[in-house]
Scaffold this motif. Structure first.
Motif, PDB file in Angstrom:
ATOM      1  N   GLN A 197       0.832  -1.205   0.000  1.00  0.00           N
ATOM      2  CA  GLN A 197       0.000   0.000   0.000  1.00  0.00           C
ATOM      3  C   GLN A 197       0.869   1.258   0.000  1.00  0.00           C
ATOM      4  O   GLN A 197       0.620   2.201  -0.744  1.00  0.00           O
ATOM      5  CB  GLN A 197      -0.916   0.033   1.224  1.00  0.00           C
ATOM      6  CG  GLN A 197      -2.081  -0.900   1.143  1.00  0.00           C
ATOM      7  CD  GLN A 197      -2.937  -0.848   2.396  1.00  0.00           C
ATOM      8  OE1 GLN A 197      -2.538  -0.339   3.439  1.00  0.00           O
ATOM      9  NE2 GLN A 197      -4.134  -1.387   2.297  1.00  0.00           N
ATOM     10  N   HIS A 209      -6.368   4.840   8.263  1.00  0.00           N
ATOM     11  CA  HIS A 209      -7.533   4.040   7.898  1.00  0.00           C
ATOM     12  C   HIS A 209      -7.195   2.978   6.863  1.00  0.00           C
ATOM     13  O   HIS A 209      -7.802   1.915   6.852  1.00  0.00           O
ATOM     14  CB  HIS A 209      -8.690   4.923   7.428  1.00  0.00           C
ATOM     15  CG  HIS A 209      -8.417   5.722   6.213  1.00  0.00           C
ATOM     16  ND1 HIS A 209      -7.611   6.834   6.210  1.00  0.00           N
ATOM     17  CD2 HIS A 209      -8.835   5.553   4.931  1.00  0.00           C
ATOM     18  CE1 HIS A 209      -7.549   7.332   4.987  1.00  0.00           C
ATOM     19  NE2 HIS A 209      -8.273   6.581   4.196  1.00  0.00           N
ATOM     20  N   TRP A 210      -6.226   3.215   6.000  1.00  0.00           N
ATOM     21  CA  TRP A 210      -5.823   2.188   5.034  1.00  0.00           C
ATOM     22  C   TRP A 210      -5.070   1.069   5.728  1.00  0.00           C
ATOM     23  O   TRP A 210      -5.231  -0.104   5.389  1.00  0.00           O
ATOM     24  CB  TRP A 210      -4.980   2.780   3.914  1.00  0.00           C
ATOM     25  CG  TRP A 210      -5.800   3.608   2.974  1.00  0.00           C
ATOM     26  CD1 TRP A 210      -5.781   4.960   2.843  1.00  0.00           C
ATOM     27  CD2 TRP A 210      -6.787   3.142   2.059  1.00  0.00           C
ATOM     28  NE1 TRP A 210      -6.690   5.375   1.901  1.00  0.00           N
ATOM     29  CE2 TRP A 210      -7.328   4.265   1.399  1.00  0.00           C
ATOM     30  CE3 TRP A 210      -7.273   1.890   1.723  1.00  0.00           C
ATOM     31  CZ2 TRP A 210      -8.321   4.163   0.439  1.00  0.00           C
ATOM     32  CZ3 TRP A 210      -8.268   1.789   0.757  1.00  0.00           C
ATOM     33  CH2 TRP A 210      -8.775   2.917   0.133  1.00  0.00           C
ATOM     34  N   ASN A 268      -5.541   0.269   8.850  1.00  0.00           N
ATOM     35  CA  ASN A 268      -6.581  -0.421   9.610  1.00  0.00           C
ATOM     36  C   ASN A 268      -7.349  -1.391   8.712  1.00  0.00           C
ATOM     37  O   ASN A 268      -7.691  -2.498   9.122  1.00  0.00           O
ATOM     38  CB  ASN A 268      -7.546   0.589  10.233  1.00  0.00           C
ATOM     39  CG  ASN A 268      -6.879   1.454  11.264  1.00  0.00           C
ATOM     40  OD1 ASN A 268      -5.804   1.162  11.747  1.00  0.00           O
ATOM     41  ND2 ASN A 268      -7.525   2.555  11.596  1.00  0.00           N
ATOM     42  N   TYR A 269      -7.618  -0.956   7.487  1.00  0.00           N
ATOM     43  CA  TYR A 269      -8.302  -1.838   6.541  1.00  0.00           C
ATOM     44  C   TYR A 269      -7.448  -3.078   6.253  1.00  0.00           C
ATOM     45  O   TYR A 269      -7.966  -4.191   6.191  1.00  0.00           O
ATOM     46  CB  TYR A 269      -8.619  -1.096   5.237  1.00  0.00           C
ATOM     47  CG  TYR A 269      -9.227  -1.992   4.193  1.00  0.00           C
ATOM     48  CD1 TYR A 269     -10.557  -2.375   4.270  1.00  0.00           C
ATOM     49  CD2 TYR A 269      -8.450  -2.491   3.146  1.00  0.00           C
ATOM     50  CE1 TYR A 269     -11.117  -3.217   3.321  1.00  0.00           C
ATOM     51  CE2 TYR A 269      -8.996  -3.329   2.195  1.00  0.00           C
ATOM     52  CZ  TYR A 269     -10.327  -3.688   2.290  1.00  0.00           C
ATOM     53  OH  TYR A 269     -10.864  -4.529   1.357  1.00  0.00           O
ATOM     54  N   ALA A 284      -7.713  -5.414   9.212  1.00  0.00           N
ATOM     55  CA  ALA A 284      -9.009  -6.096   9.241  1.00  0.00           C
ATOM     56  C   ALA A 284      -9.101  -7.143   8.139  1.00  0.00           C
ATOM     57  O   ALA A 284      -9.616  -8.245   8.352  1.00  0.00           O
ATOM     58  CB  ALA A 284     -10.134  -5.071   9.106  1.00  0.00           C
ATOM     59  N   ARG A 285      -8.596  -6.808   6.972  1.00  0.00           N
ATOM     60  CA  ARG A 285      -8.605  -7.758   5.850  1.00  0.00           C
ATOM     61  C   ARG A 285      -7.741  -8.981   6.181  1.00  0.00           C
ATOM     62  O   ARG A 285      -8.101 -10.112   5.866  1.00  0.00           O
ATOM     63  CB  ARG A 285      -8.081  -7.055   4.586  1.00  0.00           C
ATOM     64  CG  ARG A 285      -8.143  -7.871   3.364  1.00  0.00           C
ATOM     65  CD  ARG A 285      -9.543  -7.918   2.838  1.00  0.00           C
ATOM     66  NE  ARG A 285      -9.531  -8.689   1.595  1.00  0.00           N
ATOM     67  CZ  ARG A 285     -10.577  -9.284   1.125  1.00  0.00           C
ATOM     68  NH1 ARG A 285     -11.724  -9.180   1.725  1.00  0.00           N
ATOM     69  NH2 ARG A 285     -10.495  -9.980   0.019  1.00  0.00           N
ATOM     70  N   GLN A 300     -13.517  -9.503  11.393  1.00  0.00           N
ATOM     71  CA  GLN A 300     -12.969  -8.432  10.573  1.00  0.00           C
ATOM     72  C   GLN A 300     -13.572  -7.089  10.977  1.00  0.00           C
ATOM     73  O   GLN A 300     -12.859  -6.100  11.131  1.00  0.00           O
ATOM     74  CB  GLN A 300     -13.245  -8.685   9.089  1.00  0.00           C
ATOM     75  CG  GLN A 300     -12.704  -7.575   8.203  1.00  0.00           C
ATOM     76  CD  GLN A 300     -13.160  -7.668   6.759  1.00  0.00           C
ATOM     77  OE1 GLN A 300     -14.132  -8.354   6.466  1.00  0.00           O
ATOM     78  NE2 GLN A 300     -12.482  -6.977   5.881  1.00  0.00           N
ATOM     79  N   ASP A 301     -14.880  -7.051  11.164  1.00  0.00           N
ATOM     80  CA  ASP A 301     -15.534  -5.812  11.559  1.00  0.00           C
ATOM     81  C   ASP A 301     -15.034  -5.331  12.921  1.00  0.00           C
ATOM     82  O   ASP A 301     -14.788  -4.146  13.123  1.00  0.00           O
ATOM     83  CB  ASP A 301     -17.054  -5.996  11.606  1.00  0.00           C
ATOM     84  CG  ASP A 301     -17.671  -6.189  10.230  1.00  0.00           C
ATOM     85  OD1 ASP A 301     -16.984  -5.895   9.230  1.00  0.00           O
ATOM     86  OD2 ASP A 301     -18.829  -6.644  10.165  1.00  0.00           O
ATOM     87  N   HIS A 320     -11.474  -3.975  12.521  1.00  0.00           N
ATOM     88  CA  HIS A 320     -11.494  -2.691  11.828  1.00  0.00           C
ATOM     89  C   HIS A 320     -11.980  -1.589  12.778  1.00  0.00           C
ATOM     90  O   HIS A 320     -11.403  -0.498  12.830  1.00  0.00           O
ATOM     91  CB  HIS A 320     -12.388  -2.792  10.602  1.00  0.00           C
ATOM     92  CG  HIS A 320     -12.140  -1.729   9.584  1.00  0.00           C
ATOM     93  ND1 HIS A 320     -12.952  -1.546   8.510  1.00  0.00           N
ATOM     94  CD2 HIS A 320     -11.194  -0.774   9.476  1.00  0.00           C
ATOM     95  CE1 HIS A 320     -12.522  -0.537   7.782  1.00  0.00           C
ATOM     96  NE2 HIS A 320     -11.445  -0.055   8.363  1.00  0.00           N
ATOM     97  N   ASN A 342      -9.734   1.621  13.990  1.00  0.00           N
ATOM     98  CA  ASN A 342     -10.210   2.980  13.749  1.00  0.00           C
ATOM     99  C   ASN A 342     -10.378   3.742  15.050  1.00  0.00           C
ATOM    100  O   ASN A 342     -10.072   4.934  15.119  1.00  0.00           O
ATOM    101  CB  ASN A 342     -11.518   2.968  12.961  1.00  0.00           C
ATOM    102  CG  ASN A 342     -11.293   2.718  11.494  1.00  0.00           C
ATOM    103  OD1 ASN A 342     -10.266   3.076  10.932  1.00  0.00           O
ATOM    104  ND2 ASN A 342     -12.264   2.082  10.850  1.00  0.00           N
TER     105      ASN A 342
END
Length: 121
Positions: free
Chosen positions: A17, A26-27, A29-30, A33-34, A68-69, A72, A76
């Motif tokens: 990334q 936030h990226w 964090n994504y 989570a992914r 995942q939720d 994330h 965040n």
């Protein structure tokens, strides 16, 4: 073994990334989570097995997306708390600078216009 694979996959995802110019908490964090989702689906080792009275495939998907939720949301929240602490620190500095400015302006006015303070009887 699965934990090491997941950690390596997360590191490479975040590095990819960044190399593409995608930056920001936030990226990342994504990506975390992914990574949790992929780990729960068994892409980095053994699957976590839970019995919910559902078919195994449905249970796996529900658990994975829930984790995942949650991951994330946690990431965040941490990012928001960090930014809040930074903003609080900056506001404290701004308040200090404003107080210093008022004091300096008061001293300048008292020096340049002494009659303003001393002429009142």
């Amino acid at each position: 073994m699965a934990r090491t694979e997941a950690e390596n996959a997360l590191k490479s995802s975040i590095e990819a990334q960044r190399s593409l110019g995608i930056k920001g908490d936030h990226w990342e964090n994504y990506a975390i989570a992914r990574n949790v989702l992929q780990e729960e689906l068994g892409q980095h080792g053994d699957r976590i097995r839970e019995a919910y009275g559902l078919t195994q495939d449905v249970a796996d998907v529900l658990i994975a997306h829930t984790r995942q939720d949650a991951a994330h949301a946690l990431c965040n929240t941490k990012s928001l708390l960090d930014k809040s602490a930074k903003i609080s620190s900056q506001l404290s500095m701004l308040n200090f600078l404003m107080l210093l400015t008022v004091c300096l302006l008061g001293a300048i006015v008292a020096k340049l216009y002494p009659f303003v303070l001393g002429g009142v009887h």
